[in-house]
Design an enzyme around this catalytic site. Structure first.
Site, short mmCIF file in Angstrom:
data_model
loop_
_atom_site.label_atom_id
_atom_site.label_comp_id
_atom_site.label_asym_id
_atom_site.label_seq_id
_atom_site.Cartn_x
_atom_site.Cartn_y
_atom_site.Cartn_z
N CYS A 1 13.65 9.90 8.93
CA CYS A 1 13.61 9.28 10.41
C CYS A 1 14.98 9.62 11.05
O CYS A 1 14.94 9.79 12.32
CB CYS A 1 13.67 7.96 10.26
N GLU B 1 9.26 14.84 16.77
CA GLU B 1 9.71 14.80 15.77
C GLU B 1 8.73 15.64 14.76
O GLU B 1 7.92 15.72 14.56
CB GLU B 1 9.49 13.30 14.80
N GLU C 1 9.28 0.20 11.36
CA GLU C 1 10.33 1.46 11.37
C GLU C 1 9.66 2.53 11.60
O GLU C 1 9.02 2.94 10.73
CB GLU C 1 11.40 1.15 10.06
N LYS D 1 0.86 -1.14 0.05
CA LYS D 1 0.16 -0.01 -0.02
C LYS D 1 0.90 1.26 0.02
O LYS D 1 1.73 1.42 0.86
CB LYS D 1 -0.94 -0.18 1.29
P1 ADP Z 1 3.72 10.09 8.02
O1 ADP Z 1 3.36 10.74 9.17
O2 ADP Z 1 5.03 10.11 7.35
O3 ADP Z 1 2.56 10.54 6.75
P2 ADP Z 1 2.19 7.69 8.49
O4 ADP Z 1 2.47 7.08 9.96
O5 ADP Z 1 0.99 8.74 8.87
O6 ADP Z 1 3.30 8.59 8.14
O7 ADP Z 1 2.07 6.99 7.41
C1 ADP Z 1 2.71 5.88 6.73
C2 ADP Z 1 1.84 5.20 6.00
O8 ADP Z 1 0.86 4.61 6.86
C3 ADP Z 1 0.93 5.85 4.86
O9 ADP Z 1 0.88 4.75 3.68
C4 ADP Z 1 -0.41 5.81 5.53
O10 ADP Z 1 -1.45 5.67 4.48
C5 ADP Z 1 -0.37 4.69 6.60
N1 ADP Z 1 -1.38 4.49 7.45
C6 ADP Z 1 -1.74 5.87 8.14
N2 ADP Z 1 -2.92 5.48 8.98
C7 ADP Z 1 -2.80 3.87 9.11
C8 ADP Z 1 -3.46 3.01 9.48
N3 ADP Z 1 -4.49 3.36 10.44
N4 ADP Z 1 -3.76 1.76 9.27
C9 ADP Z 1 -2.82 1.54 8.21
N5 ADP Z 1 -1.98 2.24 7.62
C10 ADP Z 1 -1.87 3.45 7.99
#
Ligand code: ADP
Length: 506
Positions: A300, A402, A265, A191
């Site tokens: 990161c 962060e 990670e 995804k």
């Molecule tokens: P960032 O803050 O760097 O955008 P996130 O942790 O919000 O990082 O997102 C990283 C990935 O996790 C993206 O692909 C996002 O769509 C996915 N994501 C965000 N929320 C969820 C969730 N509840 N379950 C699964 N994947 C998620």
């Protein structure tokens, strides 16, 4: 706009258009079942460059079904054959390097010369590395400690792997997850991140051309609507994720009911410590490199807490400001840009939020930057000046949380013990750097620092064959080296075979 800049932009826009509204299922680019779309924007200009399908549980089901069907054949192909296919796929990435790096710069806003090109090169190298390690996937043969018994372990593929990636290094993180998973005999549903879906899709489209259909599937969508049903799908047997701590925690909880193993990670608030005896010729550039300013601080490993011994505090900051003032910020596809754009308006607002906290604190001194860049070439893009702050108390959220933007805090210290206490006083434990000429000090630092990725007198980015990952709240498990393929993408059977003689007689 120079001829090269225009050529890069046209190439990237052409691919974004072609990949718009597509997912990769069973070896083909197709439309999603969901008719909802996510608008995808060029961070450098704010312009729409395409749409990504907003996949939901129905699309998840199709993708997992494709991966599950492919798994039953893929796992039976000898590992070396799987590796050869991955090598052929990595060669295809090399052939289409220009397309990949320009689309990466368009997708992410990361500058082509300083970021997108090196990330593409590192990703190709990582794919080759995992392809070449295929023959090393093997269990262990035990000595005959049970009479008349042959005793060994296997390393078998697990099944369908769910990989979820963020937007900041979507290419490297894609191959870091899918290459070892696939070479080890698993099949994958990736995804992509909603902000930067196209480069990961292009790379998977290219890789999939050398693999049997269904081995690698790609969907796009939001976390809750698409990511969560993917993790929870009964056929998904392994989850690998890179992203924020808050989402990592949700992912671990969603995977827990079926005891699905997870690799995480997550984030960091990393100390970059300069001792009074440091070689400043390398430590001062190390402040800039370590903070990953040329990736807008969106890494990161960004060394965003810059601890400097009080004896050299002013000298180091003067040198760092001088270097920062020479960096050129601009459109990511213009090869004269050192620094590109922040990924999205939302992320830009995050930087503005933390800078508001910093500016409201009367002790803050803005040594460099401190402003959103607007107007002229920055009009409608998401730009913020590379920023170096001094004077903030270590307890400030700007020094503790962060930012994931181009903001570093300089913090003076008097003694090694004092700086180590402060450096470890965080929930995170990802990366840490020390600059010193004193070997015993360096070794003491390695012993005492609470971080998973530790460097002395350098601050290189993670790469192929460097085992990378965090401790404490920064993650679970290490990636990018051989052990990650074995530890995260295989499961083991312990086998005891009797030679045909009864053990009772022995
Ligand atoms: P960032 O803050 O760097 O955008 P996130 O942790 O919000 O990082 O997102 C990283 C990935 O996790 C993206 O692909 C996002 O769509 C996915 N994501 C965000 N929320 C969820 C969730 N509840 N379950 C699964 N994947 C998620």
């Amino acid at each position: 706009m120079s001829d090269d800049f225009k050529k890069n932009l046209d190439l990237a826009l052409g691919n974004a258009k072609r990949l718009s509204n597509k997912i990769l299922i069973d070896g083909k680019l197709i439309s999603a079942k969901s008719s909802n779309k996510i608008k995808v924007v060029n961070p450098s200009t704010g312009e729409k460059i395409g749409e990504a399908p907003q996949c939901d549980a129905h699309d998840v089901d199709t993708a997992v079904g494709s991966a599950e069907t492919a798994f039953h054949k893929w796992k039976k192909i000898p590992a070396r054959e799987r590796g050869k296919m991955m090598t052929a796929a990595a060669r295809k990435l090399e052939d289409r390097r220009d397309e990949i790096e320009t689309l990466l710069a368009l997708d992410t806003g990361n500058a082509l010369r300083t970021q997108a090109k090196p990330e593409t090169a590192a990703s190709i190298e990582l794919t080759h590395m995992f392809a070449g390690l295929a023959g090393e996937i093997k269990g262990e043969n035990y000595p005959p400690n049970i009479p008349n018994t042959i005793h060994y372990t296997t390393k078998d593929p697990i099944g369908v792997v769910c990989a979820i990636i963020p937007w900041n290094a979507p290419l490297f993180l894609t191959v870091a997850k899918i290459a070892p998973a696939i070479v080890a005999g698993n099949t994958v549903v990736l995804k992509t991140a909603e902000q930067a879906p196209f480069c990961a899709l292009l790379v998977c489209e290219i890789l999939q051309q050398e693999l049997p259909p269904g081995v690698l599937n790609v969907i796009s969508g939001y976390g809750e609507e698409c990511g969560e049903p993917l993790i929870a799908h009964e056929k998904v047997r392994k989850v690998t994720f890179t992203g924020s701590f808050s989402v990592g925690k949700i992912i671990a909880m969603k995977a827990a009911p079926k005891l699905c193993p997870v690799t995480l990670e997550l984030g960091g608030k990393n100390p970059n410590i300069i001792m009074s005896d440091a070689d400043l010729e390398i430590a001062i550039p190390g402040v800039i490199d370590g903070m990953r300013y040329t990736r807008q601080g969106q890494a990161c490993t960004a060394g965003s807490r810059v601890y400097i011994h009080e004896k050299i505090y002013d000298k180091v900051l003067e040198g760092a400001v001088d270097k920062l003032s020479k960096l050129k910020m601009g459109n990511a596809l213009d090869e004269t840009s050192d620094i590109g754009a922040i990924i999205s308006e939302e992320q830009l607002k995050r930087t503005l939020y933390y800078m508001d906290i910093a500016k409201k604190n009367s002790s803050t001194e803005i040594l460099h930057g401190g402003n959103q860049s607007k107007g002229g070439e920055y009009k409608d893009g998401f730009y913020y000046e590379p920023t170096l702050l001094s004077g903030l108390p270590v307890s400030s959220p700007v020094c503790q949380e962060e930012v994931f933007g181009p903001v570093a805090c300089a913090i003076p210290f008097k003694s090694f013990d004092e700086v180590m206490k402060s450096a470890n006083d965080t929930q995170f434990g990802l990366s840490a750097v020390l600059w010193t000429k004193d070997l015993s000090r360096a070794l003491q630092f390695v012993d005492e620092i609470e971080a998973g990725f530790v460097q002395v007198n350098q601050c290189v980015a993670p790469r192929a064959n460097v085992s990378y990952g965090g401790i404490k709240m920064s993650g679970l498990g290490k990636e990018y080296a051989f052990d990650s393929m074995i530890n995260h993408f295989t499961q083991s059977k312990t086998v005891l075979i009797n030679r045909g003689k009864s053990n009772i007689d022995v």
